[in-house]
Design a protein around this motif. Structure first.
Motif, short mmCIF file in Angstrom:
data_model
loop_
_atom_site.label_atom_id
_atom_site.label_comp_id
_atom_site.label_asym_id
_atom_site.label_seq_id
_atom_site.Cartn_x
_atom_site.Cartn_y
_atom_site.Cartn_z
N GLN A 1 49.86 10.07 -17.52
CA GLN A 1 48.66 10.84 -17.19
C GLN A 1 47.62 10.62 -18.27
O GLN A 1 47.92 10.62 -19.47
CB GLN A 1 49.00 12.33 -17.08
CG GLN A 1 47.84 13.18 -16.57
CD GLN A 1 48.25 14.62 -16.37
OE1 GLN A 1 49.17 15.13 -17.04
NE2 GLN A 1 47.59 15.31 -15.46
N TRP B 1 45.18 10.30 -13.07
CA TRP B 1 45.94 9.05 -13.11
C TRP B 1 45.10 7.97 -12.43
O TRP B 1 44.25 8.27 -11.58
CB TRP B 1 47.26 9.17 -12.35
CG TRP B 1 48.36 9.91 -13.03
CD1 TRP B 1 49.34 9.39 -13.83
CD2 TRP B 1 48.64 11.31 -12.93
NE1 TRP B 1 50.21 10.38 -14.25
CE2 TRP B 1 49.80 11.57 -13.71
CE3 TRP B 1 48.04 12.39 -12.28
CZ2 TRP B 1 50.36 12.84 -13.83
CZ3 TRP B 1 48.58 13.65 -12.40
CH2 TRP B 1 49.73 13.88 -13.18
N CYS C 1 50.43 11.61 -7.63
CA CYS C 1 51.25 12.04 -8.77
C CYS C 1 51.35 13.56 -8.85
O CYS C 1 52.44 14.11 -9.07
CB CYS C 1 50.67 11.47 -10.07
SG CYS C 1 50.75 9.67 -10.19
#
Length: 609
Positions: free
Chosen positions: A468, A474, A489
């Protein structure tokens, strides 16, 4: 409303239990056996105790499509009406056919498409580095010639002018001071050197027979951008030219490997020569690669008739221009269903779609479509969907992609994809944690001791958290927008992540989404788009219950941009050799986000009875 006994589609009602507390993990959800899916009516949900009743303004903000479930069913039904899937056409791919397959029907339509899509500055394609590959491809195709003069040497003025403007655009992109970063799109490190060399050869020919004094003689050759060379291209061409077998994923870009003069030309009798065509007659799931294969083997080779039929079908379906990849059957069906099931949309899934997904899972995984290699990304989404549909497949097929605490898209992948790992986490969480993998449709039992896969779930969680970015988002190699990667994510970590880092990562993602909303309420990398707004809304409404007042307000402002009518006009954001839009997948994303907004506004009132 119940499903007619003569139409045994798989029916998936809403899976969430209440409006104020949807399941926070796959283990909280009810089983999804076939017997459970006999009605499309959603049970009434109690209203959200943290929100007042919907106002007229709220209902208006929820969008013009109050019946998102009807729109969802229309998309699902379309999966069988267009079994190859639907994708936007590609400047890059279309130009390759103009250059290398002028014999193919629709040539003039492809030329007109290229001329019509050129930007005022001479370039083609999206902003930044994404424009380099399509601009090189289109420029080379126009330099290859068009309507020729009587002596067969001089292209028309229209071709010349467009090619010269394309050359100027390429030079700007490659100028060291102005050079743009080359995005991590498939085979770019092979495609760019190949196209630069092709353009330079075309210029050499033009200097010998110029169409106007000084027009071509003052055009110096192109140079490669900094940090890129031709060594990998040369190695792959040497492998192919001496009879070696190409990695399956490189067949998708065969068109830049086969038309070189000299010893790198693929010998007709080479034992490693690509082929025969797969499925409906495609090489590498690509029209350009298939046309290149025909150039290698000739028209009398086994499979040539199927390859020509495949190309004619693609050209007819798209009206001349072509997409980078087709068929995309498995990819389209898996992504559409995964989105709709995750957003709790009641849908009737045709049995042939379920059977096709189940059959797509081979001992090496699932491929996005015919002619493409199996990959962990597609495999993860297919496993996730099958488990949600009550048709689980053995998740141990993913072991072949496991490397260093994460999963590679392919076993020999350069780099890594966060969205591939998010989708693998979805699969592991849904298939393993729920115990849905205990039996399969055929009746055989799986081995229940999957402690290694539970460990993989923990390692993937940590791997995703480590990647991250500091601002909370992301980014990924399969999509141009960080909103796609962040949604994939954040949703996977929310539902299936392990340990406290998951929750913290999701909160950072929500904060990033809130901070990056545009003044008009939309979200987007280059501009506000319907697709990217849908991803942002999913992050806000599918990861935190109940949403805060700030999240609720942001989602309502974003909902004004969730218009299905805008999907087809939206920019292509998905990575292939050129950027593309998988139309049904994007429509499913917008529908899912719209359903979440409507449910937030109405408190989960029964709209489907």
């Amino acid at each position: 409303m119940t499903v007619d006994e003569h139409a045994p589609e798989r029916t998936v009602p809403g899976r969430a239990g209440t409006a104020d507390r949807p399941p926070t993990s796959a283990a909280d959800r009810p089983p999804t056996s076939a017997a459970a899916h006999t009605s499309v009516a959603r049970r009434d949900r109690p209203a959200d105790p943290h929100a007042a009743g919907p106002t007229a303004a709220d209902l208006h903000a929820a969008g013009p499509h109050a019946g998102w479930s009807a729109a969802a069913q229309e998309v699902v039904d379309g999966l069988t009406r267009q079994p190859w899937g639907r994708s936007s056409v590609s400047v890059y791919e279309t130009a390759r056919l103009v250059s290398q397959a002028p014999w193919l029907p629709g040539h003039q339509e492809r030329v007109r498409y290229l001329l019509g899509r050129q930007h005022p500055d001479g370039s083609w394609g999206p902003p930044g580095g994404y424009g380099l590959v399509p601009t090189l491809s289109a420029t080379e195709a126009l330099l290859a010639g068009g309507p020729m003069s009587a002596d067969g040497t001089v292209p028309s003025t229209a071709y010349d002018e467009a090619a010269l403007r394309g050359l100027a655009a390429v030079r700007r992109m490659l100028t060291p001071v102005l050079a743009v970063a080359l995005p991590d799109t498939p085979a770019a490190d092979i495609i760019v050197p190949a196209l630069v060399a092709k353009v330079n050869r075309r210029l050499d020919r033009r200097r010998v027979v110029p169409s106007a004094p000084g027009r071509w003689t003052d055009q110096p050759p192109l140079s490669l951008p900094a940090g890129l060379d031709s060594r990998r291209l040369a190695a792959v061409r040497l492998l192919l030219g001496t009879g070696g077998r190409l990695p399956a994923k490189l067949l998708h870009a065969l068109e830049v490997l086969t038309d070189e003069p000299g010893p790198v030309r693929v010998p007709t009798a080479a034992p490693g020569r690509p082929g025969p065509p797969a499925g409906p007659g495609t090489i590498g799931g690509s029209p350009a690669a298939t046309a290149a294969w025909l150039g290698i083997v000739g028209t009398d080779h086994t499979g040539a008739d199927e390859a020509r039929a495949y190309l004619r079908t693609v050209v007819r379906e798209y009206g001349g221009p072509v997409p980078c990849a087709t068929p995309i059957t498995v990819f389209e069906r898996a992504w559409v269903l995964a989105t709709m099931l995750r957003c709790d949309l009641p849908i009737r899934v045709p049995p042939e779609v379920v059977a096709g997904l189940r059959d797509a899972v081979t001992p090496t995984g699932a491929a996005a479509g015919a002619g493409l290699p199996a990959d962990a990304d597609t495999t993860g989404v297919v496993l996730h969907v099958l488990a949600l549909l009550g048709e689980p497949a053995d998740p141990t097929v993913l072991r072949g992609y496991q490397v260093d605490g994460h999963f590679a898209t392919w076993p020999d992948e350069d780099g890594a994809s966060v969205t591939t790992n998010a989708h693998v986490l979805d699969a592991l969480g849904t298939v393993v944690a729920t115990g849905a993998w205990g039996t399969v449709a055929g009746g055989s039992a799986y081995r229940r001791d999957h402690t290694d896969l539970a460990a993989a779930r923990r390692s993937v969680t940590a791997w995703l958290c480590d990647r991250q970015q500091p601002d909370g988002c992301w980014s990924d190699r399969w999509h141009a927008s960080p909103y796609y990667a962040t949604a994939a994510c954040a949703l996977a970590l929310h539902e299936h992540g392990t340990g406290p880092r998951s929750a913290a990562a999701v909160l950072r993602a929500v904060d990033w989404v809130l901070r990056t909303q545009r003044p008009d309420g939309s979200w987007g990398r280059w501009q506000g788009t319907t697709e990217e707004t849908a991803y942002a809304v999913q992050v806000l409404l599918a990861t935190t219950t109940p949403p805060s007042a700030r999240m609720r307000d942001a989602a309502l402002r974003g909902a004004r941009h969730l218009r299905l009518s805008d999907v087809d006009r939206g920019p292509a954001l998905w990575h292939d050799k050129d950027l593309y839009q998988p139309v049904s997948v994007v429509r499913a994303t917008v529908i899912g986000a719209g359903e979440l907004v409507w449910r937030m506004v109405t408190g989960g009132l029964n709209r489907h009875a």
